[in-house]
Scaffold this motif. Structure first.
Motif, short mmCIF file in Angstrom:
data_model
loop_
_atom_site.label_atom_id
_atom_site.label_comp_id
_atom_site.label_asym_id
_atom_site.label_seq_id
_atom_site.Cartn_x
_atom_site.Cartn_y
_atom_site.Cartn_z
N THR A 40 0.84 -1.21 0.00
CA THR A 40 0.00 0.00 0.00
C THR A 40 0.87 1.25 0.00
OG1 THR A 40 -0.24 -0.47 2.34
CG2 THR A 40 -2.19 -0.75 0.98
N GLU A 41 1.99 1.17 0.72
CA GLU A 41 2.88 2.33 0.73
C GLU A 41 3.41 2.62 -0.65
OE1 GLU A 41 5.84 3.11 3.39
OE2 GLU A 41 4.62 2.70 5.17
N GLY A 98 0.62 4.21 -2.60
CA GLY A 98 0.34 5.53 -2.02
C GLY A 98 1.42 6.52 -2.38
N ASN A 99 2.67 6.14 -2.17
CA ASN A 99 3.78 7.05 -2.44
C ASN A 99 3.83 7.45 -3.90
OD1 ASN A 99 4.46 6.86 0.19
ND2 ASN A 99 6.27 5.59 -0.11
N LEU A 150 1.41 7.38 -6.10
CA LEU A 150 0.25 8.19 -6.46
C LEU A 150 0.52 9.64 -6.08
CD1 LEU A 150 -2.46 7.22 -7.60
CD2 LEU A 150 -3.42 7.55 -5.32
N GLY A 151 1.01 9.83 -4.86
CA GLY A 151 1.35 11.17 -4.41
C GLY A 151 2.41 11.79 -5.28
N ASN A 152 3.38 10.98 -5.66
CA ASN A 152 4.47 11.46 -6.49
C ASN A 152 3.97 11.91 -7.86
OD1 ASN A 152 6.69 10.54 -8.65
ND2 ASN A 152 7.68 11.30 -6.80
N ALA A 185 0.98 12.89 -8.61
CA ALA A 185 0.19 14.10 -8.42
C ALA A 185 1.11 15.32 -8.27
CB ALA A 185 -0.70 13.96 -7.20
N GLY A 186 2.14 15.17 -7.44
CA GLY A 186 3.04 16.29 -7.21
C GLY A 186 3.72 16.74 -8.48
N GLY A 198 2.97 6.65 5.40
CA GLY A 198 2.89 8.07 5.10
C GLY A 198 2.69 8.33 3.63
N GLY A 199 2.30 7.31 2.90
CA GLY A 199 2.31 7.36 1.45
C GLY A 199 1.49 8.48 0.82
N LEU A 200 0.38 8.82 1.47
CA LEU A 200 -0.51 9.76 0.80
C LEU A 200 -0.19 11.21 1.11
CD1 LEU A 200 -3.75 7.68 1.29
CD2 LEU A 200 -2.40 7.94 -0.78
N ASP A 252 2.14 13.18 0.11
CA ASP A 252 2.40 13.99 -1.07
C ASP A 252 1.11 14.42 -1.73
OD1 ASP A 252 5.05 13.80 -0.74
OD2 ASP A 252 5.43 12.36 -2.37
N LEU A 253 0.17 13.49 -1.74
CA LEU A 253 -1.12 13.76 -2.37
C LEU A 253 -1.82 14.88 -1.64
CD1 LEU A 253 -2.45 12.34 -4.72
CD2 LEU A 253 -3.79 11.01 -3.09
#
Ligand SMILES: Nc1ncnc2c1ncn2[C@@H]1O[C@H](COP(=O)(O)OP(=O)(O)O)[C@@H](O)[C@H]1O
Ligand SMILES: [Mg+2]
Lengths: 348, 280, 274
Positions: free
Chosen positions: B27-28, B31-32, B34-36, B38-39, C184-186, C188-189
């Motif tokens: 999941t990490e 998640g990471n 996905l955030g990346n 988006a950023g 802490g994955g989200l 950044d989102l």
């Protein structure tokens, strides 16, 4: 030629001083100030191939620092180290191939992965030949029960299991020299004795040189032929274990608290023979030392109670701290000469 | 002595254990990344939003600025994916875990890089490559038709690869130097944090900044060689605001990258000699 | 209702000032980090200065209704505020992941307030010591414009504080996820959402219509866009008052929502034997 030669070895740490206040912090950025801590102070010794040496001393004595100097992690401030004819710091790579290192407090196992992955990786790191690798694994598999935990993630291992895997990992490349820095710390009695047994075996069968730091007296008693003791960075004893018998033998201390000050006159009656020795008697407190293997604790207590008005008592194992204190204080310890090169007997 | 081949084998083994360990937390990973993604899309969107109102910034068109932006993304992500662990150097030094690497018969910096990889920057790598590829075609640097030509396409692709790798080396050099300060400074994480701020300068063409800043970003912290100077190799003298004068500087890029990493490596070695371990 | 009575800490929030002070002490303990952060803030502002000067170079008129000076003031102040309104903070999630939350939970204090005052301490201190002086410097050298009046400046301060509460509530809400995701994955989102929709990087007027409408509908614009617009004088007195009300409503709403979820989360923590 000795395998390890250490001469006038000194290591001084520069510890940065934190100045108080805001300007102090800014100043320390520009002109940092340091305090010198001498962790190892002019030590000399030599070790022959195949020896098993207990490197002992109380906390902060400089044991770990010495090990780091021997491993090449640190460069000496002055003096020299030579391991198998090499300067371990300058020739770090070559030195690293022939040493194995076990830290009691730090792991080299891959935390989230099954034990086997660490071994696959170490095999590559040390370029261990296939045959050696198999042989060693078979060997460890038996003594350390590695097969049982082979597929278990390291984080799920018990402390004892982890320590055994740790040892096996440090030995997978058959290093001729093994350094162990407090390997039995925190282990239970059974686990400790297993590790000692293995070290003895390895030394006997492969001629591995073992240098073990510890502050568990039983480790040195059962594993090491030779003791090097340091205190505040200085060598205070180097020689056979027998040389320390007088102090090591008396593994138990009995402290008695008396109803009234019995005076030195009565106390010696308890310590009539060699089995029980009077260490101290002042006023209402009397301290006795004895060897459990020669006389049982209840017997000593009974003897004491028979002649002294005992109000309370405390029984404890003699710790390294007090042994060192006795050695350092020159309490009747002769220089050992088990290896014909006893040095020891630090300044009183 | 270890051969190059044995390092490759060892590196593959390290990749394996790292990725296995990361897979323990799937999941990490998602998640990471996905955030990346988006950023990074946000970064590109910010450029797009500004170019909704102007035709050029500092004489560079939208496509050109994006091209610069993407070039930096590719280099940064390559560095991030394979060398990010040098950001943890302060911890290795303060906790004394560098000891563990120093007793192994393998180059220490190699071990630092291989000791921990994260998989957080695939988004930047993919977006960077896609944007770079799209713009290379749109700007007429690469193409199959006669208007670009096979020879020119191949040369450009080759140069792009060299520039991306040089950029990776420059990122590596700057971050290595910044984190090597931890051998002397107790709070070295801070220097590294500052470098990240300076990294912000690399997102836009260097000629928008003042002379002194430009000097710093060219010759002290050579972020300019990640995208600004190399761009001159591709756009031709008429396509860039300062004409062909900087072409020779652009050709120096691989040399600058090698020199930067060499210097950083020497600094690192000096740091190693200064290493004291951590108190027990 | 339980939730509402607890919303106002009965002994008065002043006793939480100890946490604020501790947070300041913590910033001071890492002085090198602090100084580097300060230099970083000034660098960030410098980048924006040159970038936006270049953007306006050769444009005689306004872009998206912003003249050069107003746009520069907006983006540079936006950078200066990042020490105070850091979009990437994660005050709760960090504590959950490193387990230090257990220590805090054991204390006889309302924990949401503890985190709030703690976070406020560090943020405010950083801003007062770096963002504010840097802004003064940029104003003195004429890179940015001063606020139109003292009144506007004071309203800006209130608005920035409400922006802080809003951002805090958002961080807190998101941090609650850590109880379940453990990673802490989200983060950044979360930070991206703030950066994009708050107008931290570019004034919202520059956005294409669709994106702008979205940003205007979401609460994030209360974090950067509204305080910055008050500072530049874009919002008149009446509009500014409306903006404050809008910010306050969202801040309280999100804060309460965080509170309800927080109860849930801690309850599940207790059930699982935390
Ligand atoms: N990296 C270091 N920096 C500063 N001082 C250290 C460091 N490592 C050890 N010391 C100091 O040197 C002395 C010896 O430490 P050490 O060799 O670890 O002792 P031991 O292993 O015998 O407990 C101690 O006073 C310790 O505080
Ligand atoms: Mg030690």
């Amino acid at each position: 030629m000795p395998l390890i030669e250490v001469s006038r070895l000194t290591k001084v740490y520069q510890v940065p001083l934190r100045q108080p206040g805001f300007t102090g912090a800014a100043l320390s950025l520009v002109r940092p100030s340091y305090k010198a801590v001498t962790a190892v102070d002019g030590i000399d010794f030599t070790i022959q191939a195949g020896e098993m040496v207990g490197y002992i001393g109380p906390n902060g004595a400089g044991k770990s620092t010495t090990i780091k100097l021997l491993c090449g992690v640190l460069a000496p401030t002055s003096g020299s180290v030579s391991v198998g004819g090499l300067d371990p710091h300058r020739r770090r790579m070559e030195n690293a191939r022939r040493i194995g290192l076990v830290y009691g407090q730090r792991s080299q196992l891959l935390w989230d992965l099954p034990v086997r992955e660490t071994f696959y990786l170490l095999r590559r790191i040390y370029q261990v030949p296939e045959s050696t690798y198999r042989e060693n694994l078979a060997d460890f598999g038996r003594t350390f029960e590695i097969d049982a935990v082979w597929d278990t993630p390291v984080r799920l291992l018990s402390l004892g299991q982890r320590m055994r895997a740790e040892l096996a990992a440090a030995l997978i490349h058959s290093p001729p020299i093994v350094y162990l820095d407090e390997p039995t710390i925190g282990l239970d009695v059974l686990a400790k004795s297993r590790i000692r047994e293995f070290l003895r075996q390895m030394n006997r069968r492969r001629g591995t040189t073992v240098i073990l730091t510890t502050h568990d007296l039983r480790d040195v008693e059962e594993v090491c032929d030779r003791i090097i003791m340091i205190h505040q960075g200085r060598l205070v004893y180097d020689g056979a274990l027998e040389g320390l018998r007088g102090t090591f033998g008396e593994r138990c201390t009995l402290t008695l608290e008396l109803e009234e000050a019995a005076g030195g006159a009565v106390a010696p009656e308890v310590a009539l023979d060699d089995d029980v020795r009077l260490i101290k008697a002042d006023g209402k407190r009397v301290e006795l030392a004895f060897d459990r293997r020669r006389i049982s604790a209840p017997e000593v207590i009974a003897r004491a109670c028979a002649v002294l008005p005992v109000r309370d008592l405390v029984l404890r194992e003699t710790d390294l701290e007090s042994v060192v204190k006795q050695v350092y204080g020159g309490n009747g310890i002769e220089n050992g000469n088990g290896n014909g090169e006893g040095r020891g007997g630090g300044e009183p | 002595m270890r051969t190059f081949g044995s390092y490759v084998g060892l590196y593959l083994c390290y990749l394996r254990v790292n990725w296995l360990a990361l897979m323990a937390y799937p999941t990490e990973f998602w998640g990471n990344n996905l955030g990346n993604v988006a950023g990074n899309l946000l970064g590109i969107a910010a450029v797009g939003i500004v170019f909704g109102h102007v035709r050029a910034i500092g004489g560079w068109s939208f496509d050109q600025v994006l091209f610069l932006y993407a070039l930096a993304m590719v280099a940064r992500s390559l560095w991030h994916l394979f060398m990010v662990n040098c950001l943890n150097l302060p911890y290795y030094v303060q906790r004394g875990t560098l000891d563990r690497l120093m007793v192994r018969p393998v180059n220490i910096l190699f071990q630092v890089y291989a000791d921990y990889l994260d998989n957080d920057d695939w988004g930047e790598a993919v977006i960077g490559l896609v944007v770079l590829g799209t713009l290379s075609v749109r700007l007429g640097l690469v193409g199959v038709g006669p208007e670009v030509g096979l020879a020119r396409s191949l040369t450009n692709v080759l140069w792009l690869a060299v520039i991306a790798l040089s950029g990776t080396a420059i990122f590596a050099a700057i971050h290595l130097a910044a984190n090597t300060t931890s051998f002397w400074l107790v709070q070295a994480g801070a220097v590294s944090q500052l470098v990240w701020q300076v990294d912000g300068f690399s997102r836009y063409p260097l000629n928008v900044y003042s002379r002194p800043l430009r000097f710093v970003l060219s010759w002290l912290l050579p972020f300019g060689f990640i995208n600004f100077y190399p761009a001159h190799l591709f756009f031709g003298p008429s396509g860039v605001p300062e004409g062909g004068g900087l072409l020779w500087v652009a050709r120096l890029t691989p040399l600058v990258a090698a020199a930067a990493f060499g210097l950083a490596y020497r600094f690192w070695q000096a740091g190693l000699d200064h290493y004291q371990g951590a108190g027990s | 209702m339980n939730v509402l009575t607890n919303f106002i800490p009965l002994p008065g929030p002043l006793r939480y000032l100890a946490y604020t002070r501790a947070a300041v002490a913590r910033v001071l303990a890492y002085r090198v980090n602090f100084w580097m952060g300060a230099v970083g803030t000034v660098l960030g502002m410098t980048i924006q200065y040159y970038l936006w000067t270049a953007i306006y170079h050769g444009e005689d008129g306004a872009l998206a209704g912003y003249g050069a000076v107003e746009a520069l003031t907006y983006v540079i102040l936006g950078q200066a505020l990042q020490g105070f309104l850091h979009p990437e903070g994660d005050p709760l999630g960090r504590k959950v992941r490193d387990g230090s939350i257990a220590v805090d939970l054991a204390r006889p204090a309302d924990w949401q307030w503890v985190v709030f005052w703690d976070y406020l301490g560090g943020s405010l201190f950083r801003w007062l010591t770096t963002g504010v002086p840097a802004m003064v410097l940029f104003t003195v050298v004429g890179a940015v414009a001063a606020p139109p009046s003292l009144g506007a400046f004071l309203v800006f301060l209130v608005s920035a504080f409400l922006g802080f509460v809003l951002l805090f509530a958002w961080h807190f809400l998101f941090g609650l996820l850590s109880f379940w995701t453990k990673g802490g994955g989200l983060i950044d989102l979360k930070a991206t959402a703030v950066s994009l929709f708050s107008g931290a990087l570019v004034p919202l007027e520059f956005y294409p219509p669709g994106l702008r409408r979205m940003a205007m509908a979401l609460p994030f614009r209360g974090i950067y866009y509204l305080p910055l617009s008050i500072y530049t004088g874009r919002l008149g007195a009446g509009e500014a008052a409306g903006a404050l009300g809008w910010q306050a409503a969202w801040a309280v709403g999100l804060f309460l929502m965080a509170r309800v979820l927080w109860r849930r989360a801690t309850r599940s923590l207790v059930i699982h034997g935390g």
